[in-house]
Design an enzyme around this catalytic site. Structure first.
Site, PDB file in Angstrom:
ATOM      1  N   ARG A 103       0.877  -1.183   0.000  1.00 53.81           N
ATOM      2  CA  ARG A 103       0.000   0.000   0.000  1.00 53.81           C
ATOM      3  C   ARG A 103       0.904   1.219   0.000  1.00 53.81           C
ATOM      4  O   ARG A 103       1.718   1.407   0.915  1.00 53.81           O
ATOM      5  CB  ARG A 103      -0.922   0.001   1.215  1.00 53.81           C
ATOM      6  CG  ARG A 103      -1.615   1.330   1.415  1.00 53.81           C
ATOM      7  CD  ARG A 103      -2.722   1.279   2.426  1.00 53.81           C
ATOM      8  NE  ARG A 103      -3.884   0.600   1.886  1.00 53.81           N
ATOM      9  CZ  ARG A 103      -5.124   0.727   2.363  1.00 53.81           C
ATOM     10  NH1 ARG A 103      -5.352   1.516   3.396  1.00 53.81           N
ATOM     11  NH2 ARG A 103      -6.129   0.086   1.810  1.00 53.81           N
ATOM     12  N   HIS A 130      -7.297   0.690  -6.598  1.00 52.20           N
ATOM     13  CA  HIS A 130      -7.541  -0.115  -5.394  1.00 52.20           C
ATOM     14  C   HIS A 130      -8.212  -1.431  -5.839  1.00 52.20           C
ATOM     15  O   HIS A 130      -9.400  -1.653  -5.584  1.00 52.20           O
ATOM     16  CB  HIS A 130      -8.410   0.665  -4.409  1.00 52.20           C
ATOM     17  CG  HIS A 130      -8.390   0.128  -3.010  1.00 52.20           C
ATOM     18  ND1 HIS A 130      -7.604  -0.949  -2.624  1.00 52.20           N
ATOM     19  CD2 HIS A 130      -9.075   0.512  -1.886  1.00 52.20           C
ATOM     20  CE1 HIS A 130      -7.799  -1.188  -1.323  1.00 52.20           C
ATOM     21  NE2 HIS A 130      -8.683  -0.328  -0.861  1.00 52.20           N
ATOM     22  N   GLN A 133     -10.123  -4.037  -3.388  1.00 55.79           N
ATOM     23  CA  GLN A 133     -11.400  -3.520  -2.889  1.00 55.79           C
ATOM     24  C   GLN A 133     -12.474  -3.632  -3.967  1.00 55.79           C
ATOM     25  O   GLN A 133     -13.584  -4.102  -3.707  1.00 55.79           O
ATOM     26  CB  GLN A 133     -11.243  -2.054  -2.462  1.00 55.79           C
ATOM     27  CG  GLN A 133     -12.524  -1.428  -1.965  1.00 55.79           C
ATOM     28  CD  GLN A 133     -12.985  -2.001  -0.628  1.00 55.79           C
ATOM     29  OE1 GLN A 133     -12.231  -1.967   0.329  1.00 55.79           O
ATOM     30  NE2 GLN A 133     -14.199  -2.534  -0.574  1.00 55.79           N
ATOM     31  N   CYS A 262     -16.490   1.773   0.376  1.00 55.84           N
ATOM     32  CA  CYS A 262     -15.341   0.908   0.687  1.00 55.84           C
ATOM     33  C   CYS A 262     -14.899   1.065   2.143  1.00 55.84           C
ATOM     34  O   CYS A 262     -14.209   0.198   2.673  1.00 55.84           O
ATOM     35  CB  CYS A 262     -14.188   1.204  -0.256  1.00 55.84           C
ATOM     36  SG  CYS A 262     -13.551   2.885  -0.140  1.00 55.84           S
ATOM     37  N   ARG A 290     -13.860  -8.743   1.744  1.00 56.29           N
ATOM     38  CA  ARG A 290     -12.426  -8.548   1.461  1.00 56.29           C
ATOM     39  C   ARG A 290     -11.658  -9.807   1.852  1.00 56.29           C
ATOM     40  O   ARG A 290     -10.777 -10.273   1.131  1.00 56.29           O
ATOM     41  CB  ARG A 290     -11.866  -7.354   2.271  1.00 56.29           C
ATOM     42  CG  ARG A 290     -12.340  -5.976   1.849  1.00 56.29           C
ATOM     43  CD  ARG A 290     -11.805  -5.547   0.506  1.00 56.29           C
ATOM     44  NE  ARG A 290     -10.354  -5.477   0.414  1.00 56.29           N
ATOM     45  CZ  ARG A 290      -9.610  -4.433   0.785  1.00 56.29           C
ATOM     46  NH1 ARG A 290     -10.183  -3.355   1.274  1.00 56.29           N
ATOM     47  NH2 ARG A 290      -8.289  -4.439   0.633  1.00 56.29           N
TER      48      ARG A 290
END
Ligand code: CP
Ligand code: NVA
Length: 303
Positions: A103, A130, A133, A262, A290
């Protein structure tokens, strides 16, 4: 499947469908308490230069549940923070671990990491994408609606990393995507152009959130100021006024529309508390998924 997962476009439609099929099985298996440990003896490292709740905990838990191990390092407690080059870090870590989740800020950083890494690299969020996600979000839509082809998904707010990944997902999975973004906060131009060229469905940018919300099957939003944009928060608050999922906007969507976010959410800004907590909201199922989706990604990339 490609070696790395840096963007949604790294996956074909068939690969995404295969991930979803397997996710259903993994989720049911976990709910019945049946252990499944294909990653016994394997280790991943998570390198996070931005904070996280969901991504970190879901990846770490996913690894443990699959029989493996996860090591979390932040910029602060690794040599990356002191300037050790990405290309050196990638080559060293590749010799210890079986996969790397990153990340960070610039998307070029994960690209460089992947170029030098001999083990799979997974993008856990950059300023531009992303993918984990949004893969999860589309899985959640399929779970709730029985499919996603032909549905209308509305995006309300910033043309940010999430919006860019949604654009790629719409092109891959053939759902219509209408993004309502204020001037100056549009999604990435290249990603949009590429996706529009590839897509069999409609991907459109509008200015008025009502146009996006009208007859939508899915209403979707994200924070007005993403990580790294904290200094712009005040300016953004003005620019995004009206770009909010609230009961007036929800009335324009289909009766059975689902509302997604999200998370983390800023109640009272991009979404109201009553909508977050209301019957159309699927935000916590989305967050749970997730874990299930990433378990499949880890198994596919690491075995
Ligand atoms: N949605 C998401 O990625 O959350 P975190 O920032 O908590 O990981
Ligand atoms: N757009 C947000 C997503 C957080 C999960 C950010 O980048 O901060």
């Amino acid at each position: 499947m490609a070696k790395h997962l840096l963007t949604i476009s790294d996956l074909t439609k068939a690969e995404i469908e295969a991930v979803f099929e397997k996710t259903k099985i993994f989720k049911e298996r976990q709910k019945s308490g049946i252990p499944h440990q294909p990653l016994l003896g394997k280790t991943i490292t998570l390198i996070f230069e931005k904070v996280s709740t969901r991504t970190r905990v879901s990846f770490e838990t996913a690894m443990y549940q699959l029989g493996g191990n996860a090591i979390f390092i932040s910029q602060r407690d690794s040599q990356i923070g002191r300037g050790e080059p990405i290309k050196d870090t990638a080559r060293v870590l590749s010799r210890y671990v079986d996969g790397i989740v990153i990340r960070t800020f610039g998307h070029d950083i994960v690209e460089e990491f992947a170029r030098y890494s001999s083990v799979p690299v997974i993008n856990g969020l950059t300023d531009l994408h992303h993918p984990c996600q949004v893969l999860t979000d589309v899985f959640t839509i399929v779970e709730k609606k029985g499919g996603c082809k032909g549905l209308k998904v509305a995006w309300i707010g910033d043309g940010n990393n999430m919006a860019n990944s949604w654009i790629e997902a719409a092109a891959r999975m053939s759902f219509d995507l209408m993004l309502a973004c204020p001037d100056g906060y549009l999604p990435d131009k290249d990603i949009l152009e590429r996706a529009k060229k590839d897509a069999k469905s409609r991907i459109e940018i509008v200015k008025n959130p009502k146009d996006a919300a009208k007859d939508a099957d899915v209403l979707n939003t994200d924070v007005w100021a993403s990580m790294g944009q904290e200094d712009e928060a005040e300016k953004r608050e003005k620019a995004f006024k009206g770009y909010q999922i609230n009961s007036d906007l929800l009335k324009l969507a289909k009766k059975d529309a689902v509302v997604m976010h999200c998370l983390p959410a800023h109640r009272g800004e991009e979404i109201t508390d009553d909508i977050m907590e209301g019957p159309n909201s699927v935000v916590f199922d989305q967050a749970e998924n997730r874990l299930h989706v990433q378990k499949v990604i880890l198994e596919k990339l690491l075995t």
